[in-house]
Design a protein around this motif. Structure first.
Motif, PDB file in Angstrom:
ATOM      1  N   THR A  86       0.822  -1.222   0.000  1.00 14.89           N
ATOM      2  CA  THR A  86       0.000   0.000   0.000  1.00 14.89           C
ATOM      3  C   THR A  86       0.853   1.268   0.000  1.00 14.89           C
ATOM      4  O   THR A  86       0.360   2.333  -0.387  1.00 14.89           O
TER       5      THR A  86
ATOM      6  N   GLY B 194      -6.791   9.126  -5.775  1.00 14.82           N
ATOM      7  CA  GLY B 194      -8.093   9.742  -6.016  1.00 14.82           C
ATOM      8  C   GLY B 194      -8.347  10.148  -7.449  1.00 14.82           C
ATOM      9  O   GLY B 194      -9.502  10.369  -7.829  1.00 14.82           O
TER      10      GLY B 194
ATOM     11  N   ASN C 194     -13.281  -2.605   1.739  1.00 12.58           N
ATOM     12  CA  ASN C 194     -12.270  -1.544   1.776  1.00 12.58           C
ATOM     13  C   ASN C 194     -11.196  -1.704   0.703  1.00 12.58           C
ATOM     14  O   ASN C 194     -10.245  -0.925   0.667  1.00 12.58           O
TER      15      ASN C 194
ATOM     16  N   LYS D 255      -7.592  -0.649   1.637  1.00 10.30           N
ATOM     17  CA  LYS D 255      -7.077   0.685   1.333  1.00 10.30           C
ATOM     18  C   LYS D 255      -5.789   0.644   0.511  1.00 10.30           C
ATOM     19  O   LYS D 255      -4.913   1.509   0.657  1.00 10.30           O
TER      20      LYS D 255
ATOM     21  N   VAL E 147      -0.493  11.044  -6.525  1.00  7.48           N
ATOM     22  CA  VAL E 147      -1.807  11.703  -6.501  1.00  7.48           C
ATOM     23  C   VAL E 147      -2.309  12.055  -7.900  1.00  7.48           C
ATOM     24  O   VAL E 147      -3.502  12.342  -8.075  1.00  7.48           O
TER      25      VAL E 147
ATOM     26  N   THR F 188       1.588   6.024  -2.202  1.00  7.49           N
ATOM     27  CA  THR F 188       1.284   7.097  -1.252  1.00  7.49           C
ATOM     28  C   THR F 188       1.301   8.479  -1.888  1.00  7.49           C
ATOM     29  O   THR F 188       0.428   9.313  -1.614  1.00  7.49           O
TER      30      THR F 188
ATOM     31  N   PRO G  19     -17.411   2.303  -3.126  1.00  7.38           N
ATOM     32  CA  PRO G  19     -16.591   3.520  -3.236  1.00  7.38           C
ATOM     33  C   PRO G  19     -16.397   4.012  -4.669  1.00  7.38           C
ATOM     34  O   PRO G  19     -16.004   5.160  -4.885  1.00  7.38           O
TER      35      PRO G  19
ATOM     36  N   VAL H 284     -11.311   1.559  -1.561  1.00  9.31           N
ATOM     37  CA  VAL H 284     -11.548   2.853  -0.921  1.00  9.31           C
ATOM     38  C   VAL H 284     -10.620   3.911  -1.525  1.00  9.31           C
ATOM     39  O   VAL H 284      -9.432   3.672  -1.739  1.00  9.31           O
ATOM     40  N   GLY H 285     -11.171   5.069  -1.812  1.00  9.06           N
ATOM     41  CA  GLY H 285     -10.388   6.192  -2.340  1.00  9.06           C
ATOM     42  C   GLY H 285     -10.437   6.346  -3.840  1.00  9.06           C
ATOM     43  O   GLY H 285     -10.055   7.390  -4.370  1.00  9.06           O
TER      44      GLY H 285
ATOM     45  N   HIS I 252     -12.549   7.167  -6.123  1.00 10.98           N
ATOM     46  CA  HIS I 252     -13.842   7.768  -6.472  1.00 10.98           C
ATOM     47  C   HIS I 252     -13.891   8.293  -7.901  1.00 10.98           C
ATOM     48  O   HIS I 252     -14.967   8.651  -8.377  1.00 10.98           O
TER      49      HIS I 252
ATOM     50  N   GLU J   4      -5.943   3.973  -1.586  1.00 12.35           N
ATOM     51  CA  GLU J   4      -6.697   5.084  -0.995  1.00 12.35           C
ATOM     52  C   GLU J   4      -6.160   6.464  -1.373  1.00 12.35           C
ATOM     53  O   GLU J   4      -6.887   7.458  -1.277  1.00 12.35           O
ATOM     54  N   PHE J   5      -4.903   6.561  -1.813  1.00 11.74           N
ATOM     55  CA  PHE J   5      -4.338   7.859  -2.177  1.00 11.74           C
ATOM     56  C   PHE J   5      -4.450   8.153  -3.676  1.00 11.74           C
ATOM     57  O   PHE J   5      -4.003   9.205  -4.136  1.00 11.74           O
TER      58      PHE J   5
END
Length: 415
Positions: free
Chosen positions: A213, A244, A262, A238, A220, A217, A290, A265-266, A268, A241-242
């Protein structure tokens, strides 16, 4: 003397680059005279000139380059280096960047298997490093330290098993990183942290057994992520999750057995998710909830038996779902109501429909197909053929309605 001739291939923007091609241990310079040019290709002026090379026999590496440019051109005009197959060169030598300091592109499909210590040090303007199908199995830790302007790196189809932790320490502007078709088993947790502008990352067709994971990080701005064709067995909570801004995620042809609420998640902004050719047996509640902008979902070639609305939630952007070649015998009617699905591929299941198109047809088609299954499943008949009310229809086709199909509740579907 240089020989004027016509360039046969104009690939991408290569026609505006000066190029050296190493072939049969000689270098061929391909230059474009852009003075006073306009956008019409015939106004370009092309020429070749040959630069003789001396190879150090024991290492098959270039030690000197000598030759002649056409009048008005110097080494500083050369901005692209491509090493073809058919020569003995197996080392990316530092002499390339020492002699041609304005190189923007270095590429090779030759049997390159090593870099010398300072191979790229003097190519501070390098934009694209493109080494495909080489025999590289080791990348020096400091290889890219002076190449902060790189926007694209392709290290594909080689024998690389891992990458040094600080390899990308200077690559703050990198947009594309392709590492597929190697033998990568392990990557340091924070290896991609400097790549804050990265938009595309491919780790496809390697030997990664798990997802760290921490790899993602700082990514983005990532839009496309390819993790297919690895022996990955799990998608941890997750994992992404970063990410997006991620729009495309490929996790196909792995060994994933189970997902959870999960796993995604993130994500979206994800539009396409491919999980085909795994070993997934069930989709827990809220697995895809999600993914509110998801449009295309590939779940074919798994071991699913149920499509449950609770796994999805409300997905009004989901228009295509591919669930062929599973063991599906139940579909929640609410799944169709809660999505915008107008293409549903079902071949290779008990209901052997082809693509179902149009929401009304999908509901009627599923009703007919599963209704026919219920009426035939105890009669030892071939349910891969089309049936209406238990009566076989000649030929092979797709039932998406018909006078026997009725709308309403589906008692054979999960409610």
């Amino acid at each position: 003397m240089p020989v004027r001739c016509q360039i046969m291939d104009l690939l991408d923007d290569m026609c505006v680059l000066d190029q050296i091609v190493a072939k049969n241990n000689k270098f061929m310079v391909w230059c474009c005279d852009t003075s006073g040019m306009n956008t019409i290709f015939r106004d370009f002026k092309y020429y070749y000139c040959y630069l003789n090379t001396n190879l150090e026999g024991s290492l098959n590496t270039v030690t000197t380059i000598n030759g002649q440019h056409e009048s008005g051109y110097t080494d500083d005009n050369v901005s692209s280096l491509y090493i073809r197959k058919g020569n003995n060169i197996n080392t990316i030598s530092s002499i390339f960047c020492q002699k041609f300091r304005n190189l923007l592109y270095i590429g090779s499909v030759a049997r390159i298997n090593t870099f010398d210590g300072n191979s790229l040090e003097n190519c501070e303007n390098l934009d694209n490093l493109d080494l495909k199908g080489t025999q590289l199995n080791y990348i020096p830790n400091n290889l890219l330290t002076r190449n902060s302007k790189l926007s694209q790196i392709y290290l594909t189809g080689s024998q690389i098993t891992t990458l040094p932790r600080n390899l990308f320490i200077s690559q703050n502007y990198l947009k594309k990183l392709y590492l597929q078709e190697n033998q990568i088993e392990y990557l340091p947790s924070n290896i991609f942290n400097p790549l804050i502008e990265l938009q595309e990352l491919s780790l496809q067709n390697n030997k990664l057994q798990s997802i760290d994971t921490k790899w993602f990080t700082n990514l983005v701005n990532l839009r496309k992520l390819y993790l297919s064709e690895n022996p990955i067995a799990e998608v941890p909570d997750k994992s992404f999750e970063f990410l997006g801004n991620l729009e495309i995620l490929y996790l196909s042809d792995n060994r994933v057995k189970l997902l959870n609420s999960n796993s995604f998640v993130g994500l979206h902004n994800l539009k396409l998710l491919s999980l085909h050719s795994n070993e997934i047996t069930e989709l827990p509640q809220n697995t895809f909830k999600p993914l509110r902008n998801l449009e295309n979902l590939y779940l074919d070639y798994n071991k699913l038996s149920i499509i449950d609305a609770a796994s999805f939630g409300v997905h009004k952007n989901l228009v295509e779902i591919y669930v062929g070649s599973n063991n599906i015998n139940q579909i929640d009617e609410k799944f169709i109501d809660n999505t915008a699905v107008n293409v549903m591929e079902m071949q290779g299941n008990i209901c052997s429909n082809e693509d179902l198109m149009g929401i009304e047809n999908i509901k009627v088609g599923l009703q007919t197909c599963f209704g026919n299954y219920q009426s035939t499943k105890n009669q030892h008949v071939d349910v891969t053929r089309d049936y209406q009310c238990g009566q076989p229809v000649k030929g092979v086709g797709n039932i998406v309605g018909g006078k026997y199909a009725k709308r309403g509740n589906f008692p054979w579907l999960q409610s």
